[in-house]
Design a protein around this motif. Structure first.
Motif, short mmCIF file in Angstrom:
data_model
loop_
_atom_site.label_atom_id
_atom_site.label_comp_id
_atom_site.label_asym_id
_atom_site.label_seq_id
_atom_site.Cartn_x
_atom_site.Cartn_y
_atom_site.Cartn_z
N PHE A 186 0.83 -1.31 0.30
CA PHE A 186 0.22 -0.20 -0.15
C PHE A 186 1.34 1.34 0.05
O PHE A 186 0.56 2.25 -0.32
N VAL A 187 2.30 0.94 0.47
CA VAL A 187 2.76 2.44 -0.09
C VAL A 187 3.04 3.13 -0.78
O VAL A 187 2.74 4.73 -1.09
N LEU A 188 3.31 2.24 -2.56
CA LEU A 188 3.36 3.48 -3.62
C LEU A 188 1.96 4.15 -3.92
O LEU A 188 2.45 4.47 -3.90
N PRO A 189 1.20 3.14 -4.01
CA PRO A 189 -0.11 3.33 -4.27
C PRO A 189 -0.40 4.82 -3.30
O PRO A 189 -1.01 5.65 -3.77
N LEU A 190 -0.10 4.99 -1.76
CA LEU A 190 -0.36 6.31 -0.89
C LEU A 190 0.25 7.30 -1.11
O LEU A 190 -0.52 8.19 -1.19
N LEU A 191 1.59 6.77 -1.73
CA LEU A 191 1.88 8.24 -1.58
C LEU A 191 2.37 8.64 -2.93
O LEU A 191 1.66 9.72 -3.31
N ILE A 192 1.83 7.79 -3.83
CA ILE A 192 0.89 8.95 -5.06
C ILE A 192 -0.15 9.42 -5.24
O ILE A 192 -0.38 10.41 -5.52
N PHE A 193 -1.30 8.46 -4.53
CA PHE A 193 -2.92 9.54 -3.97
C PHE A 193 -2.05 10.71 -3.29
O PHE A 193 -2.73 11.58 -3.66
N ILE A 194 -1.16 11.00 -2.17
CA ILE A 194 -1.35 11.86 -1.79
C ILE A 194 -0.72 12.69 -3.10
O ILE A 194 -0.55 13.74 -2.06
N LEU A 195 0.40 12.75 -3.94
CA LEU A 195 1.18 13.37 -4.36
C LEU A 195 0.19 13.48 -5.19
O LEU A 195 0.07 15.53 -5.83
N GLY A 196 -0.88 12.72 -5.62
CA GLY A 196 -2.71 13.35 -6.09
C GLY A 196 -3.27 14.65 -5.85
O GLY A 196 -3.66 15.57 -6.73
N ILE A 197 -3.56 14.08 -4.29
CA ILE A 197 -4.18 15.26 -3.71
C ILE A 197 -3.00 16.48 -3.60
O ILE A 197 -3.81 17.90 -3.84
N ILE A 198 -2.37 16.86 -3.59
CA ILE A 198 -1.24 18.05 -3.55
C ILE A 198 -1.41 18.58 -4.87
O ILE A 198 -1.95 20.22 -4.54
N PHE A 199 -0.88 17.90 -6.15
CA PHE A 199 -1.85 18.61 -6.88
C PHE A 199 -2.86 18.90 -7.58
O PHE A 199 -2.79 20.19 -8.11
N THR A 200 -3.33 18.72 -6.67
CA THR A 200 -5.24 18.57 -7.11
C THR A 200 -5.84 20.85 -6.23
O THR A 200 -6.01 20.87 -6.53
N ILE A 201 -4.69 20.11 -5.10
CA ILE A 201 -4.83 21.24 -4.60
C ILE A 201 -4.70 22.50 -4.26
O ILE A 201 -5.01 23.80 -5.05
N VAL A 202 -3.56 22.56 -5.12
CA VAL A 202 -2.43 23.46 -5.52
C VAL A 202 -2.85 24.15 -6.88
O VAL A 202 -3.31 25.20 -6.88
N GLY A 203 -3.89 22.86 -7.62
CA GLY A 203 -4.37 23.37 -8.96
C GLY A 203 -5.50 24.55 -8.77
O GLY A 203 -5.74 25.09 -9.78
N ALA A 204 -6.67 23.80 -7.54
CA ALA A 204 -7.18 24.25 -7.74
C ALA A 204 -7.49 26.35 -6.83
O ALA A 204 -7.83 26.97 -6.93
#
Length: 64
Positions: free
Chosen positions: A6-24
């Motif tokens: 679960f480590v890799l998918p979790l890290l990628i998901f957190i990175l995606g959330i960060i990008f989404t928040i910054v994009g918003a």
């Protein structure tokens, strides 16, 4: 199920959330590259969910 799966998918998901928040934030402020950042964030979230589903499917087929 091992936590390492679960480590890799979790890290990628957190990175995606960060990008989404910054994009918003960029979108709200009408700054450049907002759509691109939102697209990257959403794509990272989808990729992480696909990787997670593949790991879960592999785990259940291996332990049948």
């Amino acid at each position: 199920m091992k936590a390492k799966q679960f480590v890799l998918p979790l890290l990628i998901f957190i990175l995606g959330i960060i990008f989404t928040i910054v994009g918003a934030l960029f979108k709200i402020q009408h700054w450049s590259y907002a759509p691109e950042i939102l697209t990257i964030g959403s794509a990272l979230e989808v990729i992480s969910l696909i990787v997670l589903m593949v790991n879960i499917i592999k785990y259940f087929y291996r332990n049948k």
